[in-house]
Structures are given as structure tokens and as C-alpha cells.
Scaffold this motif. Structure first.
Motif, mmCIF file in Angstrom:
data_model
loop_
_atom_site.group_PDB
_atom_site.id
_atom_site.type_symbol
_atom_site.label_atom_id
_atom_site.label_comp_id
_atom_site.label_asym_id
_atom_site.label_seq_id
_atom_site.Cartn_x
_atom_site.Cartn_y
_atom_site.Cartn_z
ATOM 1 N N GLU A 184 46.349 33.542 45.035
ATOM 2 C CA GLU A 184 46.507 34.533 43.989
ATOM 3 C C GLU A 184 45.719 34.110 42.744
ATOM 4 O O GLU A 184 45.730 32.937 42.364
ATOM 5 N N THR A 185 45.057 35.072 42.113
ATOM 6 C CA THR A 185 44.273 34.780 40.920
ATOM 7 C C THR A 185 45.128 34.169 39.822
ATOM 8 O O THR A 185 44.717 33.202 39.155
ATOM 9 N N ASP A 186 46.323 34.698 39.626
ATOM 10 C CA ASP A 186 47.205 34.179 38.585
ATOM 11 C C ASP A 186 47.572 32.724 38.834
ATOM 12 O O ASP A 186 47.725 31.942 37.881
ATOM 13 N N HIS A 187 47.720 32.353 40.100
ATOM 14 C CA HIS A 187 48.045 30.968 40.416
ATOM 15 C C HIS A 187 46.861 30.052 40.087
ATOM 16 O O HIS A 187 47.061 28.960 39.537
ATOM 17 N N ILE A 188 45.658 30.488 40.425
ATOM 18 C CA ILE A 188 44.466 29.699 40.113
ATOM 19 C C ILE A 188 44.363 29.477 38.606
ATOM 20 O O ILE A 188 44.101 28.360 38.127
ATOM 21 N N ILE A 189 44.572 30.530 37.838
ATOM 22 C CA ILE A 189 44.505 30.412 36.376
ATOM 23 C C ILE A 189 45.553 29.422 35.877
ATOM 24 O O ILE A 189 45.267 28.560 35.025
ATOM 25 N N SER A 190 46.758 29.520 36.385
ATOM 26 C CA SER A 190 47.836 28.623 35.965
ATOM 27 C C SER A 190 47.498 27.172 36.288
ATOM 28 O O SER A 190 47.727 26.268 35.455
ATOM 29 N N TRP A 191 46.939 26.911 37.467
ATOM 30 C CA TRP A 191 46.603 25.539 37.851
ATOM 31 C C TRP A 191 45.447 24.996 37.028
ATOM 32 O O TRP A 191 45.409 23.801 36.724
ATOM 33 N N LEU A 192 44.500 25.857 36.662
ATOM 34 C CA LEU A 192 43.409 25.424 35.780
ATOM 35 C C LEU A 192 43.957 25.002 34.420
ATOM 36 O O LEU A 192 43.579 23.963 33.868
ATOM 37 N N GLU A 193 44.837 25.813 33.874
ATOM 38 C CA GLU A 193 45.425 25.500 32.569
ATOM 39 C C GLU A 193 46.273 24.232 32.651
ATOM 40 O O GLU A 193 46.280 23.409 31.718
ATOM 41 N N GLU A 228 31.045 41.813 38.148
ATOM 42 C CA GLU A 228 31.840 43.033 38.047
ATOM 43 C C GLU A 228 33.280 42.751 37.634
ATOM 44 O O GLU A 228 33.763 41.630 37.735
ATOM 45 N N GLU A 229 33.959 43.781 37.178
ATOM 46 C CA GLU A 229 35.379 43.667 36.900
ATOM 47 C C GLU A 229 36.153 43.555 38.208
ATOM 48 O O GLU A 229 35.743 44.079 39.240
ATOM 49 N N LEU A 230 37.289 42.867 38.148
ATOM 50 C CA LEU A 230 38.112 42.726 39.341
ATOM 51 C C LEU A 230 38.726 44.062 39.737
ATOM 52 O O LEU A 230 39.189 44.828 38.896
ATOM 53 N N THR A 231 38.719 44.335 41.046
ATOM 54 C CA THR A 231 39.387 45.521 41.589
ATOM 55 C C THR A 231 40.209 45.098 42.800
ATOM 56 O O THR A 231 40.172 43.943 43.226
ATOM 57 N N ASP A 232 40.898 46.050 43.383
ATOM 58 C CA ASP A 232 41.700 45.754 44.574
ATOM 59 C C ASP A 232 40.829 45.425 45.781
ATOM 60 O O ASP A 232 41.335 44.895 46.786
ATOM 61 N N THR A 233 39.534 45.762 45.714
ATOM 62 C CA THR A 233 38.641 45.505 46.847
ATOM 63 C C THR A 233 37.561 44.470 46.508
ATOM 64 O O THR A 233 36.574 44.342 47.232
ATOM 65 N N THR A 234 37.742 43.735 45.424
ATOM 66 C CA THR A 234 36.840 42.630 45.125
ATOM 67 C C THR A 234 36.897 41.604 46.258
ATOM 68 O O THR A 234 37.984 41.219 46.695
ATOM 69 N N GLU A 235 35.735 41.155 46.717
ATOM 70 C CA GLU A 235 35.698 40.207 47.827
ATOM 71 C C GLU A 235 35.530 38.764 47.383
ATOM 72 O O GLU A 235 36.015 37.839 48.026
ATOM 73 N N ARG A 236 34.825 38.557 46.269
ATOM 74 C CA ARG A 236 34.560 37.200 45.788
ATOM 75 C C ARG A 236 34.901 37.141 44.307
ATOM 76 O O ARG A 236 34.373 37.919 43.513
ATOM 77 N N ILE A 237 35.772 36.211 43.926
ATOM 78 C CA ILE A 237 36.240 36.109 42.544
ATOM 79 C C ILE A 237 35.603 34.889 41.889
ATOM 80 O O ILE A 237 35.631 33.783 42.441
ATOM 81 N N PHE A 238 35.020 35.096 40.708
ATOM 82 C CA PHE A 238 34.352 34.033 39.964
ATOM 83 C C PHE A 238 35.176 33.634 38.748
ATOM 84 O O PHE A 238 35.650 34.489 37.998
ATOM 85 N N PHE A 239 35.304 32.325 38.555
ATOM 86 C CA PHE A 239 36.063 31.776 37.435
ATOM 87 C C PHE A 239 35.144 30.969 36.529
ATOM 88 O O PHE A 239 34.311 30.199 37.006
ATOM 89 N N THR A 240 35.302 31.163 35.223
ATOM 90 C CA THR A 240 34.623 30.366 34.229
ATOM 91 C C THR A 240 35.690 29.686 33.382
ATOM 92 O O THR A 240 36.479 30.356 32.715
#
Length: 247
Positions: A205-214, A229-241
Motif C-alpha cells: 500500500e502506498t500509505d504504508h510505504i510513506i509511513s515506513w519512509l518517514e 502522472e497523478e496516481l489513479t486506480d489503474t496506475t501500474e508503476r508508482i514513483f516516490f521522491t
């Protein structure tokens, strides 16, 4: 045929992967957040398909990968292009280099190969130790949508002149995981050799990744989909900065 030769053929098989987009992503983020000195650690660097173009753009690149064979191909690729770089065989969860970098990257969904939450947390902790204050941590992961709706229970094939691939995906043992059962047929003279590999990836889950980074000490600056691109329900690859807080 050695596995090193096979790693080279595997590299050729993946020559349509848009590595230039990852390179552009690095440049865009370094410019966007005013990170000027271009020392970069490419974790899970594979055969150097991102590392070499970054070197050609003036980055001081160090590469780390779990596979000695992939690193051998990366070293020869870089050396043949007239560049020099340090490559180390290490597990990203146990990263240990005696220096910090302006940027650390883990690209091409390599982080999905860490199939436990504790493993992800440990990786973030180790990356944090290798980023300079104010430096960036850039990475991407397969989305849960891609794990469940694109990969799961699907079969893909690639048929090239010297190598063919049959790639079947099925549910893994861990939650939100997929097992990639890959069978390669590689030409060796008048015959073909068969190689079998099993790759396991897990989505998070994206929220979990963010929490672990913090939790590791990073500030999350941006989360986006499919490079730009902005995140959508059909985004296939998520990028984190993410950024290590400046002193």
C-alpha cells in the motif's frame, strides 16, 4: 553456456525497456529539488542500463546488485563505453558502503522483490545511512493494481532470434505477492539451452510505504504514477521522491 553469458542475452531481451525514462526522472528530480553534486548510488543496478546513461551525463555512479553475473555484465558494459565505476555485490537490506551520496535510486520495481515489511523497513534504514543530508532517495514499485489485475494468472511470451521466453504469473504465498515462473530457451550453436527462473514480487500500500519512509527519517516530497502522472486506480508503476532532512 555460463550464466554470465545468459545475463547478457537477458539484457538484450529487455532492450525495449524504457530505461531513458528512469534517467530523465533522475535529472528532473535533481533539478526540481536543487541537488547539484551528482554522486549517485544505483541499488539493484542490474546490468547497468540506467547507471551507464547517468555516467554519460556526468554523474559519479556507484552500483550495487545482488547478482554477481549481472554486475559482471554491467562492468563490461561501462568499461567498453570508456567509463569507470565501482560495483558491489550486496543485498539492499544489508547495504554497507563507506560513503554517502547525493542521490540513491532503486529502480525497475526492484524493491518489490523484498517480500516482507521488515525487509522494506530495513532497506529504507540502510538507504538513509547512505544519503547525504538534503539528498534524495528515488524509487519505484509495481502498484497493487498491477500485481492483481495485470500480472496475476497471466502468461506472456517473447520470441527473439537467439532467445525465447515463456513467462507465467500466479499468486504467491505472501499477501499481495505474485510468482513469475520464467522459462528461457537460449540458442547455443545448433541447439537451445533451457533456463528456468522463479521470481517473487510483493506489492505494498502506498500509505504504508510513506509511513515506513518517514519512520526511517525521510521526508516524502512527491508520489506520482508512471513517471510523471497523478496516481489513479489503474496506475501500474508508482514513483516516490524522498529527501533526507538537511542538517
Amino acid at each position: 553456456m555460463s550464466y554470465q553469458q545468459f545475463a547478457l542475452l537477458y539484457d538484450e531481451l529487455m532492450n525495449d525497456v524504457p530505461y531513458d525514462k528512469w534517467v530523465s526522472f533522475v535529472e528532473r528530480k535533481m533539478d526540481q529539488y536543487d541537488v547539484m553534486a551528482p554522486s549517485l548510488l544505483d541499488v539493484a543496478c542490474g546490468t547497468g542500463s540506467v547507471a551507464l546513461p547517468l555516467m554519460q551525463k556526468g554523474y559519479d555512479v556507484t552500483g550495487v546488485d545482488l547478482s554477481d553475473d549481472m554486475l559482471s555484465v554491467a562492468y563490461e558494459k561501462v568499461r567498453s563505453a570508456g567509463y569507470d565505476a565501482a560495483f558491489y555485490q550486496q543485498d539492499m537490506r544489508e547495504l554497507s558502503l563507506d560513503r554517502e551520496f547525493d542521490c540513491v535510486t532503486i529502480f525497475c520495481d526492484s524493491l518489490n522483490y523484498v517480500t516482507s515489511e521488515d525487509g522494506i523497513k530495513q532497506t529504507f534504514k540502510k538507504v538513509y545511512e547512505h544519503v547525504k543530508p538534503g539528498g534524495l532517495f528515488l524509487f519505484d514499485i509495481h502498484s497493487l493494481y498491477k500485481i492483481h489485475q495485470v500480472f496475476m494468472n497471466e502468461t506472456y511470451t517473447i520470441n527473439e532470434e537467439e532467445v525465447a521466453l515463456i513467462w507465467t504469473c500466479f499468486p504467491g504465498e505472501e499477501p499481495d505477492s505474485v510468482e513469475h515462473d520464467m522459462t528461457f530457451f537460449v540458442q547455443d550453436g545448433e541447439y537451445y539451452q533451457r533456463f528456468d527462473e522463479l521470481h517473487v514480487q510483493r506489492g505494498y500500500e502506498t500509505d504504508h510505504i510513506i509511513s515506513w519512509l518517514e519512520e526511517a527519517g525521510f521526508t516524502v516530497l512527491c508520489v506520482e504514477g508512471d513517471f510523471t502522472e497523478e496516481l489513479t486506480d489503474t496506475t501500474e508503476r508508482i514513483f516516490f521522491t524522498a529527501q533526507k532532512k538537511p542538517r
